[in-house]
Design a protein around this motif. Structure first.
Motif, PDB file in Angstrom:
ATOM      1  N   TYR A   1       0.814  -1.215   0.000  1.00 16.47           N
ATOM      2  CA  TYR A   1       0.000   0.000   0.000  1.00 16.47           C
ATOM      3  C   TYR A   1       0.850   1.268   0.000  1.00 16.47           C
ATOM      4  N   GLU A   2       1.747   1.383   0.943  1.00 19.11           N
ATOM      5  CA  GLU A   2       2.536   2.618   1.061  1.00 19.11           C
ATOM      6  C   GLU A   2       3.422   2.830  -0.155  1.00 19.11           C
ATOM      7  N   GLN A   3       4.018   1.745  -0.659  1.00 18.50           N
ATOM      8  CA  GLN A   3       4.878   1.858  -1.843  1.00 18.50           C
ATOM      9  C   GLN A   3       4.078   2.348  -3.043  1.00 18.50           C
ATOM     10  N   PHE A   4       2.904   1.746  -3.245  1.00 21.25           N
ATOM     11  CA  PHE A   4       2.083   2.143  -4.383  1.00 21.25           C
ATOM     12  C   PHE A   4       1.557   3.564  -4.193  1.00 21.25           C
ATOM     13  N   ARG A   5       1.074   3.868  -3.001  1.00 25.57           N
ATOM     14  CA  ARG A   5       0.538   5.213  -2.728  1.00 25.57           C
ATOM     15  C   ARG A   5       1.558   6.291  -3.029  1.00 25.57           C
ATOM     16  N   ASP A   6       2.761   6.103  -2.511  1.00 21.54           N
ATOM     17  CA  ASP A   6       3.788   7.141  -2.681  1.00 21.54           C
ATOM     18  C   ASP A   6       4.161   7.306  -4.151  1.00 21.54           C
ATOM     19  N   ALA A   7       4.297   6.188  -4.872  1.00 19.83           N
ATOM     20  CA  ALA A   7       4.664   6.260  -6.290  1.00 19.83           C
ATOM     21  C   ALA A   7       3.528   6.870  -7.103  1.00 19.83           C
ATOM     22  N   PHE A   8       2.294   6.514  -6.775  1.00 18.40           N
ATOM     23  CA  PHE A   8       1.131   7.027  -7.503  1.00 18.40           C
ATOM     24  C   PHE A   8       0.993   8.531  -7.293  1.00 18.40           C
ATOM     25  N   VAL A   9       1.110   8.968  -6.061  1.00 14.43           N
ATOM     26  CA  VAL A   9       0.974  10.395  -5.760  1.00 14.43           C
ATOM     27  C   VAL A   9       2.084  11.199  -6.434  1.00 14.43           C
ATOM     28  N   GLU A  10       3.291  10.652  -6.425  1.00 14.04           N
ATOM     29  CA  GLU A  10       4.406  11.357  -7.072  1.00 14.04           C
ATOM     30  C   GLU A  10       4.123  11.578  -8.555  1.00 14.04           C
ATOM     31  N   LYS A  11       3.643  10.540  -9.223  1.00 15.73           N
ATOM     32  CA  LYS A  11       3.372  10.666 -10.659  1.00 15.73           C
ATOM     33  C   LYS A  11       2.141  11.538 -10.927  1.00 15.73           C
ATOM     34  N   ALA A  12       1.099  11.392 -10.105  1.00 16.07           N
ATOM     35  CA  ALA A  12      -0.115  12.183 -10.304  1.00 16.07           C
ATOM     36  C   ALA A  12       0.163  13.670 -10.130  1.00 16.07           C
ATOM     37  N   SER A  13       1.014  14.012  -9.183  1.00 14.46           N
ATOM     38  CA  SER A  13       1.309  15.420  -8.912  1.00 14.46           C
ATOM     39  C   SER A  13       2.149  16.056 -10.010  1.00 14.46           C
ATOM     40  N   LYS A  14       2.744  15.229 -10.870  1.00 13.62           N
ATOM     41  CA  LYS A  14       3.603  15.754 -11.941  1.00 13.62           C
ATOM     42  C   LYS A  14       2.915  15.760 -13.302  1.00 13.62           C
ATOM     43  N   LEU A  15       1.665  15.318 -13.364  1.00 14.98           N
ATOM     44  CA  LEU A  15       0.953  15.340 -14.644  1.00 14.98           C
ATOM     45  C   LEU A  15       0.852  16.767 -15.158  1.00 14.98           C
ATOM     46  N   LYS A  16       1.133  16.938 -16.445  1.00 14.50           N
ATOM     47  CA  LYS A  16       1.112  18.284 -17.018  1.00 14.50           C
ATOM     48  C   LYS A  16      -0.311  18.694 -17.363  1.00 14.50           C
ATOM     49  N   ILE A  17      -0.765  19.770 -16.757  1.00 15.43           N
ATOM     50  CA  ILE A  17      -2.106  20.310 -16.985  1.00 15.43           C
ATOM     51  C   ILE A  17      -1.969  21.537 -17.875  1.00 15.43           C
ATOM     52  N   GLY A  18      -2.769  21.614 -18.914  1.00 16.22           N
ATOM     53  CA  GLY A  18      -2.647  22.790 -19.768  1.00 16.22           C
ATOM     54  C   GLY A  18      -3.523  22.728 -20.993  1.00 16.22           C
ATOM     55  N   SER A  19      -3.196  23.566 -21.942  1.00 13.26           N
ATOM     56  CA  SER A  19      -3.972  23.681 -23.170  1.00 13.26           C
ATOM     57  C   SER A  19      -4.110  22.322 -23.849  1.00 13.26           C
ATOM     58  N   PRO A  20      -5.306  21.924 -24.221  1.00 17.29           N
ATOM     59  CA  PRO A  20      -5.475  20.638 -24.907  1.00 17.29           C
ATOM     60  C   PRO A  20      -4.831  20.597 -26.288  1.00 17.29           C
ATOM     61  N   TYR A  21      -4.469  21.763 -26.805  1.00 21.72           N
ATOM     62  CA  TYR A  21      -3.874  21.828 -28.143  1.00 21.72           C
ATOM     63  C   TYR A  21      -2.353  21.644 -28.111  1.00 21.72           C
ATOM     64  N   ASP A  22      -1.786  21.545 -26.904  1.00 20.39           N
ATOM     65  CA  ASP A  22      -0.353  21.295 -26.722  1.00 20.39           C
ATOM     66  C   ASP A  22      -0.154  19.784 -26.617  1.00 20.39           C
ATOM     67  N   ASP A  23       0.652  19.217 -27.498  1.00 17.07           N
ATOM     68  CA  ASP A  23       0.835  17.762 -27.517  1.00 17.07           C
ATOM     69  C   ASP A  23       1.491  17.225 -26.250  1.00 17.07           C
ATOM     70  N   SER A  24       2.102  18.089 -25.452  1.00 19.66           N
ATOM     71  CA  SER A  24       2.723  17.625 -24.214  1.00 19.66           C
ATOM     72  C   SER A  24       1.744  17.612 -23.035  1.00 19.66           C
ATOM     73  N   THR A  25       0.551  18.151 -23.236  1.00 22.55           N
ATOM     74  CA  THR A  25      -0.455  18.186 -22.167  1.00 22.55           C
ATOM     75  C   THR A  25      -0.970  16.778 -21.873  1.00 22.55           C
ATOM     76  N   GLN A  26      -1.059  16.459 -20.580  1.00 22.22           N
ATOM     77  CA  GLN A  26      -1.581  15.166 -20.148  1.00 22.22           C
ATOM     78  C   GLN A  26      -2.992  15.267 -19.577  1.00 22.22           C
ATOM     79  N   VAL A  27      -3.316  16.427 -19.003  1.00 23.11           N
ATOM     80  CA  VAL A  27      -4.638  16.666 -18.440  1.00 23.11           C
ATOM     81  C   VAL A  27      -5.171  17.970 -19.024  1.00 23.11           C
TER      82      VAL A  27
END
Length: 480
Positions: free
Chosen positions: A295-321
């Motif tokens: 649980y803790e291993q998955f939680r920490d890894a999941f949160v780390e990746k979720a917090s780094k998702l790129k949020i932005g313009s949908p027209y930018d190919d690097s946008t993830q959210v």
């Protein structure tokens, strides 16, 4: 300002009222077009056009129906970039997602059902030496197809393709929130030479247009994808009229991760199944159950990746959210972030509105939120949020996780991560769900039945199930 028109009787026409609704671009929060504010009179006109076209279309050979549908599919492929841009602009999803998934799947839907009808077979039952019973299938007539805003062209074609392939004529209502690709699709149908009245598309609000399609005396069946509340209303109207119903409704899907999983693959896919299309997919795994040893291993890894998702313009190919679909929906999702906190959830990351720089500064953006510490039966874990909000919950035994996973009123899909084949079979059998993915997510074979149990709907779409839904079976008994 682009003005969308209805597609009725093979023509692009204005609503009879002359009234229009604003079409808002989620990425910028600005109005960029208008859609018809249609009414029952427009639906009636569409039904009459469909009725006029039915006698010829229903008797058109399978080969010819297939040929026309394949031509539409070819045109979707040829206009991929324009359709992907329109989908992104209308919905707020990253254009790379629309380009890679939504538009190709729309083409695939048309191709699948266009070719499936060439391979159907009839049943025959010989009754000893006395008689033979033959089963034949006939199209229903005029059918209504109502599709949602989250996967606009993808799910629009998922409904109309089997309906048309089976020889029915269609009155379709796309979501008023994301109407653009359905409008562009109507232009492609004209270009392909689809006969007038075979497909009719009426734009507008659900209570006026959708309800008119459902309650019209001359629509023989209704195929609907959308919210459970609306599905109940449709059923209440259509059931006393003895119409065939296919309802694909909401989901609150469990994602179960056992300690013997392929950790990296489960982590990567769970990130996708949580936040793809901003969590606005009825199949997203918003409740993540993790076996306690990891649980803790998955939680920490999941949160780390979720917090780094790129949020932005949908027209930018690097946008993830990208952007959520509307200001109203963003407000709804934010209300659940507040509810989760009030219920004692610990916010591990996200949950804040994001202001994107430049022309997208007024768009509807939210940083994906991850919670832990919530009871499995709290509102956050029981009600469909339909946004980028997930919960993490540890479990100890198979019985415990099955109790939690099956506790909701929904039963659309579930995901199980384990390397133990026996466990995978046990859990899959006991989950209250129409679809179970083992060591994968959203892997679709279009031949398989699609649909949910409990409040997630009634009936099945896909493959022969879809073609059966849009036809009436008749037994012909011939005595020797």
């Amino acid at each position: 300002m682009e003005r969308i028109l209805n597609y009725i009787g093979g023509e692009l026409i204005a609503p009879q009222s002359g009234k229009y609704l604003e079409n808002v671009e989620p990425a910028t929060g600005k109005v960029y077009g208008e859609i018809p504010d249609s009414e029952a009179a427009d639906v009636d006109l569409a039904v009459k056009a469909a009725q006029a076209a039915f006698p010829v279309w229903s008797k058109t050979s399978r080969a010819e129906r297939s040929k026309l549908m394949l031509k539409v599919a070819d045109l979707i492929d040829q206009n991929l970039e324009e359709l992907a841009m329109a989908e992104s602009k209308d919905n707020g999803k990253p254009i790379k997602l629309a380009r890679a998934v939504d538009i190709p799947r729309a083409s695939a839907n048309m191709r699948f059902f266009a070719t499936a009808i060439l391979h159907e077979s009839s049943e025959a039952h010989q009754t000893d030496d006395e008689a033979i019973n033959v089963t034949v299938k006939s199209p229903l007539g005029v059918v209504g197809c109502i599709s949602p805003w989250n996967l606009p062209l993808y799910l629009f074609t998922w409904k109309i393709a089997p309906a048309l392939a089976s020889g029915n004529t269609v009155v379709a209502k796309p979501s008023e929130i994301t109407p653009m690709t359905a409008y562009l699709f109507s232009k492609l149908c004209i270009e392909a030479g689809l006969p007038k009245g075979v497909l009719n598309i009426v734009h507008g609000l659900g209570p006026k247009v959708g309800q008119a399609v459902v309650e019209h005396n001359d629509t023989q069946a209704i195929s609907f994808t959308g919210g459970t509340k609306t599905g109940k209303q449709i059923a209440a109207t259509a059931a006393p009229m003895f119409k065939k119903l296919s309802l694909e409704l909401g989901g609150k899907n469990p994602n179960i991760i056992f300690a013997d999983c392929d950790f990296d693959k489960a982590l990567k896919t769970s990130l996708q199944s949580s936040f793809a299309n901003q969590g606005q997919i009825c199949l997203c795994g918003s409740r993540i159950f993790i076996e306690r040893p990891i649980y803790e291993q998955f939680r920490d890894a999941f949160v780390e990746k979720a917090s780094k998702l790129k949020i932005g313009s949908p027209y930018d190919d690097s946008t993830q959210v990208g952007a959520l679909v509307s200001a109203q929906h963003l407000e709804k999702v934010m209300s659940y972030v507040k509810i989760a906190q009030e219920e004692g959830g610990r916010l591990l990351c996200g949950g804040q509105i994001v202001e994107v720089e430049g022309e997208c500064s007024q768009g509807f953006y939210l940083q994906p939120a991850v919670f832990e510490g919530l009871a499995y039966d709290c509102r956050t874990n029981q009600e469909e949020i339909f946004g980028p909000v997930v919960t993490l919950t540890p479990f100890d035994t198979e019985d415990d996780v099955l109790e939690m996973a099956n506790s909701t009123d929904y039963g659309l899909s579930a995901t199980v991560w384990t390397s133990n084949l026996n466990r995978a079979n046990r859990i899959s059998r006991d989950l209250h769900s129409g679809i179970v993915w083992v060591n994968c997510w959203l892997f679709r074979d279009l031949r398989t039945p699609f649909g949910g149990v409990k409040n997630s709907g009634a009936g099945r779409e896909g493959g022969w199930d879809a073609l059966d839904f849009f036809t009436e079976k008749k037994n012909i008994c011939i005595k020797y």
